[in-house]
Structure formats: structure tokens, C-alpha cells
Scaffold this motif. Structure first.
Motif, PDB file in Angstrom:
ATOM      1  N   GLU A 112      45.370  45.684 -58.086  1.00 33.08           N
ATOM      2  CA  GLU A 112      44.532  46.525 -58.956  1.00 33.08           C
ATOM      3  C   GLU A 112      45.374  47.576 -59.676  1.00 33.08           C
ATOM      4  O   GLU A 112      45.145  47.869 -60.862  1.00 33.08           O
ATOM      5  N   THR A 113      46.362  48.140 -58.976  1.00 33.41           N
ATOM      6  CA  THR A 113      47.265  49.098 -59.631  1.00 33.41           C
ATOM      7  C   THR A 113      48.051  48.419 -60.740  1.00 33.41           C
ATOM      8  O   THR A 113      48.205  48.971 -61.844  1.00 33.41           O
ATOM      9  N   ASP A 114      48.549  47.224 -60.467  1.00 29.98           N
ATOM     10  CA  ASP A 114      49.290  46.484 -61.493  1.00 29.98           C
ATOM     11  C   ASP A 114      48.392  46.154 -62.688  1.00 29.98           C
ATOM     12  O   ASP A 114      48.837  46.221 -63.844  1.00 29.98           O
ATOM     13  N   ALA A 115      47.134  45.817 -62.424  1.00 34.49           N
ATOM     14  CA  ALA A 115      46.198  45.514 -63.518  1.00 34.49           C
ATOM     15  C   ALA A 115      45.947  46.755 -64.377  1.00 34.49           C
ATOM     16  O   ALA A 115      45.833  46.663 -65.607  1.00 34.49           O
ATOM     17  N   LEU A 116      45.883  47.920 -63.727  1.00 36.40           N
ATOM     18  CA  LEU A 116      45.694  49.168 -64.472  1.00 36.40           C
ATOM     19  C   LEU A 116      46.891  49.426 -65.389  1.00 36.40           C
ATOM     20  O   LEU A 116      46.723  49.784 -66.564  1.00 36.40           O
ATOM     21  N   LEU A 117      48.099  49.228 -64.864  1.00 29.48           N
ATOM     22  CA  LEU A 117      49.301  49.438 -65.677  1.00 29.48           C
ATOM     23  C   LEU A 117      49.423  48.383 -66.780  1.00 29.48           C
ATOM     24  O   LEU A 117      49.850  48.689 -67.894  1.00 29.48           O
ATOM     25  N   ASP A 118      49.038  47.151 -66.479  1.00 30.72           N
ATOM     26  CA  ASP A 118      49.074  46.103 -67.506  1.00 30.72           C
ATOM     27  C   ASP A 118      48.114  46.431 -68.643  1.00 30.72           C
ATOM     28  O   ASP A 118      48.443  46.246 -69.824  1.00 30.72           O
ATOM     29  N   THR A 119      46.933  46.918 -68.289  1.00 33.16           N
ATOM     30  CA  THR A 119      45.957  47.307 -69.306  1.00 33.16           C
ATOM     31  C   THR A 119      46.486  48.461 -70.143  1.00 33.16           C
ATOM     32  O   THR A 119      46.348  48.475 -71.371  1.00 33.16           O
ATOM     33  N   LEU A 120      47.104  49.427 -69.469  1.00 33.31           N
ATOM     34  CA  LEU A 120      47.684  50.552 -70.193  1.00 33.31           C
ATOM     35  C   LEU A 120      48.758  50.076 -71.162  1.00 33.31           C
ATOM     36  O   LEU A 120      48.813  50.529 -72.320  1.00 33.31           O
ATOM     37  N   GLU A 121      49.614  49.150 -70.731  1.00 28.85           N
ATOM     38  CA  GLU A 121      50.673  48.659 -71.607  1.00 28.85           C
ATOM     39  C   GLU A 121      50.089  47.954 -72.832  1.00 28.85           C
ATOM     40  O   GLU A 121      50.603  48.110 -73.951  1.00 28.85           O
ATOM     41  N   GLN A 122      49.031  47.209 -72.653  1.00 29.87           N
ATOM     42  CA  GLN A 122      48.385  46.559 -73.792  1.00 29.87           C
ATOM     43  C   GLN A 122      47.881  47.593 -74.802  1.00 29.87           C
ATOM     44  O   GLN A 122      47.972  47.392 -76.015  1.00 29.87           O
ATOM     45  N   GLU A 123      47.369  48.705 -74.294  1.00 31.53           N
ATOM     46  CA  GLU A 123      46.882  49.763 -75.184  1.00 31.53           C
ATOM     47  C   GLU A 123      48.043  50.502 -75.851  1.00 31.53           C
ATOM     48  O   GLU A 123      47.957  50.889 -77.023  1.00 31.53           O
ATOM     49  N   LEU A 124      49.136  50.711 -75.111  1.00 25.29           N
ATOM     50  CA  LEU A 124      50.306  51.368 -75.700  1.00 25.29           C
ATOM     51  C   LEU A 124      50.898  50.536 -76.831  1.00 25.29           C
ATOM     52  O   LEU A 124      51.463  51.085 -77.791  1.00 25.29           O
ATOM     53  N   ALA A 125      50.779  49.242 -76.739  1.00 27.79           N
ATOM     54  CA  ALA A 125      51.299  48.363 -77.796  1.00 27.79           C
ATOM     55  C   ALA A 125      50.560  48.565 -79.124  1.00 27.79           C
ATOM     56  O   ALA A 125      51.071  48.174 -80.176  1.00 27.79           O
ATOM     57  N   GLN A 126      49.373  49.209 -79.059  1.00 29.27           N
ATOM     58  CA  GLN A 126      48.617  49.500 -80.284  1.00 29.27           C
ATOM     59  C   GLN A 126      49.094  50.792 -80.963  1.00 29.27           C
ATOM     60  O   GLN A 126      48.518  51.220 -81.960  1.00 29.27           O
ATOM     61  N   GLU A 127      50.123  51.417 -80.405  1.00 29.55           N
ATOM     62  CA  GLU A 127      50.781  52.597 -80.969  1.00 29.55           C
ATOM     63  C   GLU A 127      49.844  53.799 -81.154  1.00 29.55           C
ATOM     64  O   GLU A 127      49.658  54.308 -82.254  1.00 29.55           O
ATOM     65  N   PRO A 128      49.246  54.277 -80.061  1.00 28.63           N
ATOM     66  CA  PRO A 128      48.461  55.516 -80.163  1.00 28.63           C
ATOM     67  C   PRO A 128      49.373  56.694 -80.478  1.00 28.63           C
ATOM     68  O   PRO A 128      50.597  56.615 -80.306  1.00 28.63           O
ATOM     69  N   ASP A 129      48.785  57.787 -80.933  1.00 28.95           N
ATOM     70  CA  ASP A 129      49.572  58.988 -81.241  1.00 28.95           C
ATOM     71  C   ASP A 129      50.055  59.686 -79.974  1.00 28.95           C
ATOM     72  O   ASP A 129      51.115  60.315 -79.978  1.00 28.95           O
ATOM     73  N   TRP A 130      49.266  59.628 -78.910  1.00 26.57           N
ATOM     74  CA  TRP A 130      49.626  60.213 -77.614  1.00 26.57           C
ATOM     75  C   TRP A 130      49.065  59.326 -76.512  1.00 26.57           C
ATOM     76  O   TRP A 130      48.042  58.661 -76.697  1.00 26.57           O
ATOM     77  N   ILE A 131      49.691  59.381 -75.349  1.00 31.85           N
ATOM     78  CA  ILE A 131      49.089  58.921 -74.120  1.00 31.85           C
ATOM     79  C   ILE A 131      48.952  60.149 -73.222  1.00 31.85           C
ATOM     80  O   ILE A 131      49.926  60.891 -73.021  1.00 31.85           O
ATOM     81  N   VAL A 132      47.752  60.384 -72.719  1.00 29.97           N
ATOM     82  CA  VAL A 132      47.465  61.526 -71.859  1.00 29.97           C
ATOM     83  C   VAL A 132      47.147  60.975 -70.474  1.00 29.97           C
ATOM     84  O   VAL A 132      46.122  60.315 -70.283  1.00 29.97           O
ATOM     85  N   ALA A 133      48.019  61.214 -69.503  1.00 30.44           N
ATOM     86  CA  ALA A 133      47.840  60.729 -68.139  1.00 30.44           C
ATOM     87  C   ALA A 133      47.430  61.902 -67.262  1.00 30.44           C
ATOM     88  O   ALA A 133      48.117  62.932 -67.244  1.00 30.44           O
ATOM     89  N   CYS A 134      46.320  61.732 -66.545  1.00 25.81           N
ATOM     90  CA  CYS A 134      45.715  62.904 -65.912  1.00 25.81           C
ATOM     91  C   CYS A 134      45.146  62.619 -64.535  1.00 25.81           C
ATOM     92  O   CYS A 134      44.603  61.546 -64.281  1.00 25.81           O
ATOM     93  N   GLY A 135      45.238  63.631 -63.688  1.00 30.50           N
ATOM     94  CA  GLY A 135      44.455  63.674 -62.479  1.00 30.50           C
ATOM     95  C   GLY A 135      45.152  63.170 -61.239  1.00 30.50           C
ATOM     96  O   GLY A 135      46.323  62.773 -61.238  1.00 30.50           O
ATOM     97  N   SER A 136      44.390  63.184 -60.148  1.00 22.70           N
ATOM     98  CA  SER A 136      44.894  62.738 -58.853  1.00 22.70           C
ATOM     99  C   SER A 136      45.011  61.221 -58.831  1.00 22.70           C
ATOM    100  O   SER A 136      44.491  60.520 -59.708  1.00 22.70           O
ATOM    101  N   LEU A 137      45.684  60.732 -57.806  1.00 25.25           N
ATOM    102  CA  LEU A 137      45.838  59.286 -57.629  1.00 25.25           C
ATOM    103  C   LEU A 137      44.987  58.830 -56.449  1.00 25.25           C
ATOM    104  O   LEU A 137      44.989  59.469 -55.395  1.00 25.25           O
ATOM    105  N   PRO A 138      44.262  57.732 -56.604  1.00 29.91           N
ATOM    106  CA  PRO A 138      43.502  57.216 -55.467  1.00 29.91           C
ATOM    107  C   PRO A 138      44.433  56.650 -54.405  1.00 29.91           C
ATOM    108  O   PRO A 138      45.607  56.357 -54.673  1.00 29.91           O
TER     109      PRO A 138
END
Length: 313
Positions: A112-138
Motif C-alpha cells: 500500500e505504501t508503494d502504491a501511494l508513492l507510485d500514484t504520487l509519481e504519476q501525478e508528479l509526471a504531470q508537472e505541478p507547480d508544487w508538491i506539498v507533503a504533509c502530516g504524520s505517517l500511519p
């Protein structure tokens, strides 16, 4: 477009009482159920201001269904997990005191952690202006998750804003590559291992953290405003005095305000403090509208006096 990552989102339940008395039966004057999790709050605040935002977060169980239902039209990409999305409780008193009960959240598997990072990478490939990573870790998520997020962001040339605490903050800050760190005063003190009673102490501590390979620090000071520090200059800002109804999400709104527009650092700091001040005037995890923010304009001071005590600002 600003992308946010919230590894441990929540549904935030807020109870308003006259005063919190341990062991007594208390009458609740109002209740609120709102989406929670720092990155979710940042995305909500940006969307309220007309800024394009997209949230990435895991969801599971009835709590996950409730969270997505509460988010209405917020653009999002969710990652299904087997565990239950957490519910947090905040009790706010008439004088503005907020007592929070934060649940630990679900346990994420390695897959599940790997799936979260894979999803994030797919979104980063769309070239957002910022990535904001926040909060505690489960539970189950390695404490170096944000280091891995910083590496991904760097590989796609996307600036990273980070708002977390404890070991995840320490590991990411020491690894560098963070464009904007947003600790509060207590988190910066823990990170550098010393008390920070004055403006100068905060600036020196922030510069130490920047020397590890990071660019800028936005240090929130609660009711005393915020200090912005880069390699060369520092600024302090404070909003008008307001009646505090809830502090939950105020720092997230401050971060959203800073990122909501391009421009000089001092203007970004002014927006951050105005947004954060407006947020504490609202109940629950309230998101201020632009009109509410406009009524809380902040005063910004360049190169503030180093000897001034934080508790006197």
C-alpha cells in the motif's frame, strides 16, 4: 496546479464547549464534522481561493467513505487500503483553547505504501507547480517516506513544501532537497535540539536547518505570527488580534496562503499569516473564504530585531 500528499488523512470531529472539565458531563454547544489531514486542508484552502489543487491520499473503510463524501468537488486521487481511515476529535473552549485527540490511523502494508508513492509519481509526471507533503505517517510506513518523496520531486523538477514533525521531519530535513520547510516553533526547537526564546534564536536555528541542503523555512509561532527565513534575509509577520475559535488547520491554511501566489517572499509571508489568522477565527477545521482572509491583513517586518522575545511579539 499544486499537488498535495497526505499519508494519514482523517475525518475531524470538533465539539464546542464552554470549558473542558475532566471527569464531568459537559454540554456541547455545536458540533462539526469536516475533512482532515494537513495536505487535504492545504488543498481545500487553495481551492477556496480559486487556486488549482489536487490531493493524493489513502482511504479505507467507512472512515474513508465519509472523508471522500465530505470533500465534495475537491480534485483528488485516492489509494485504497485495507485499514480504516482515522477519525480525530478536537474540543474547543470558549476562550479558544483547543484540545486534540488524534487517532494513530490505519496500518499500511508495504504494498500500500508503494502504491501511494507510485500514484504520487504519476501525478508528479504531470508537472505541478508544487508538491506539498504533509502530516504524520500511519503505522507501517517507513519514517523516511518524505525523503523518498523529496527524491521523487527532485527527479521531476518539482519544488517540495514539507510540513511534518518528529522523526519524519528530522530525516527529511537532514537529507536536504526541501524547497520550503514549515515547522512550528516547537518542531524547530526539537529539530535543532535547543530552546528558541528570541527572534534571533529562531533565525539561527532555521539557517542551521537550511545549511543541510534546504532552501527556505516558514516558522509559525501561533498567536505571535510567523518568521520566514532564507539564506540571506528574515521577515516576521503578525495578523490582527482575533478571538480564537479553533487552531485546528490554521498552520495548513498559512502554508496554502504562502503558496497561493508567486511573488516576493515578504508578500508570501503576509498572505500566510493572514490566512492562518483568518482560520483560527473559524470553528472546527474551518477554511476561510477570500473575504474573511482580506479582513485579517498582516503586518510584515523585514529583518526583525534579533533580541526580541517570541512571547513578546
Amino acid at each position: 496546479m499544486i499537488l498535495t500528499l497526505t499519508p494519514n488523512p482523517s475525518v475531524d470531529h470538533t465539539l464546542e464547549v464552554d470549558g473542558l472539565v475532566r471527569g464531568e458531563v459537559l454540554r456541547v454547544s455545536a458540533t462539526h464534522a469536516q475533512p482532515g489531514g494537513k495536505g487535504v486542508n492545504v488543498a481545500r484552502a487553495l481551492l477556496e481561493a480559486g487556486v488549482s489543487a489536487r490531493a493524493v491520499f489513502p482511504v479505507g473503510g467507512g472512515g474513508g467513505a465519509e472523508l471522500t463524501a465530505l470533500l465534495d468537488d475537491l480534485p483528488r486521487v485516492t489509494v485504497p487500503i485495507a485499514g480504516e481511515t482515522r477519525a480525530n476529535i478536537a474540543v474547543t473552549e470558549a476562550d479558544g483553547t483547543t484540545t486534540k485527540f488524534n487517532a494513530p490511523g490505519p496500518v499500511l502494508s508495504t504494498g500500500e505504501t508503494d502504491a501511494l508513492l507510485d500514484t504520487l509519481e504519476q501525478e508528479l509526471a504531470q508537472e505541478p507547480d508544487w508538491i506539498v507533503a504533509c502530516g504524520s505517517l500511519p503505522s507501517g510506513v517507513p519514517t523516511d517516506l518524505y525523503v523518498r518523496v523529496a527524491e521523487l520531486a527532485s527527479s521531476y523538477g518539482v519544488p517540495l513544501a514539507l510540513d511534518t514533525s518528529g522523526e519524519p521531519l528530522a530525516k527529511a530535513a537532514h537529507a536536504g532537497r526541501v524547497t520550503l520547510l514549515k515547522p512550528n516553533l516547537a518542531e524547530l526547537a526539537e529539530l535543532t535540539g535547543r530552546d528558541l526564546p528570541t527572534v534571533g534564536a529562531v533565525v539561527r536555528a532555521a539557517r542551521e536547518v537550511l545549511s543541510w541542503g534546504n532552501e527556505t523555512a516558514l516558522v509559525t509561532l501561533g498567536g505571535h505570527g510567523a518568521i520566514l527565513v532564507d539564506a540571506e534575509r528574515a521577515w516576521w509577520a503578525r495578523g490582527p488580534r482575533v478571538r480564537t475559535r479553533s487552531t485546528v488547520g490554521a498552520g495548513d491554511c498559512a502554508l496554502a496562503g504562502y503558496l497561493s501566489e508567486n511573488g516576493p517572499p515578504d508578500e508570501g509571508l503576509g498572505r500566510a499569516v493572514a490566512w492562518g489568522t483568518a482560520a483560527v477565527s473559524l470553528p472546527g477545521t474551518g477554511i476561510p473564504t477570500p473575504d474573511v482572509v482580506a479582513a485579517h491583513e498582516a503586518t510584515v517586518v523585514a529583518d526583525p530585531e534579533q533580541r526580541r522575545r517570541i512571547d513578546e511579539l
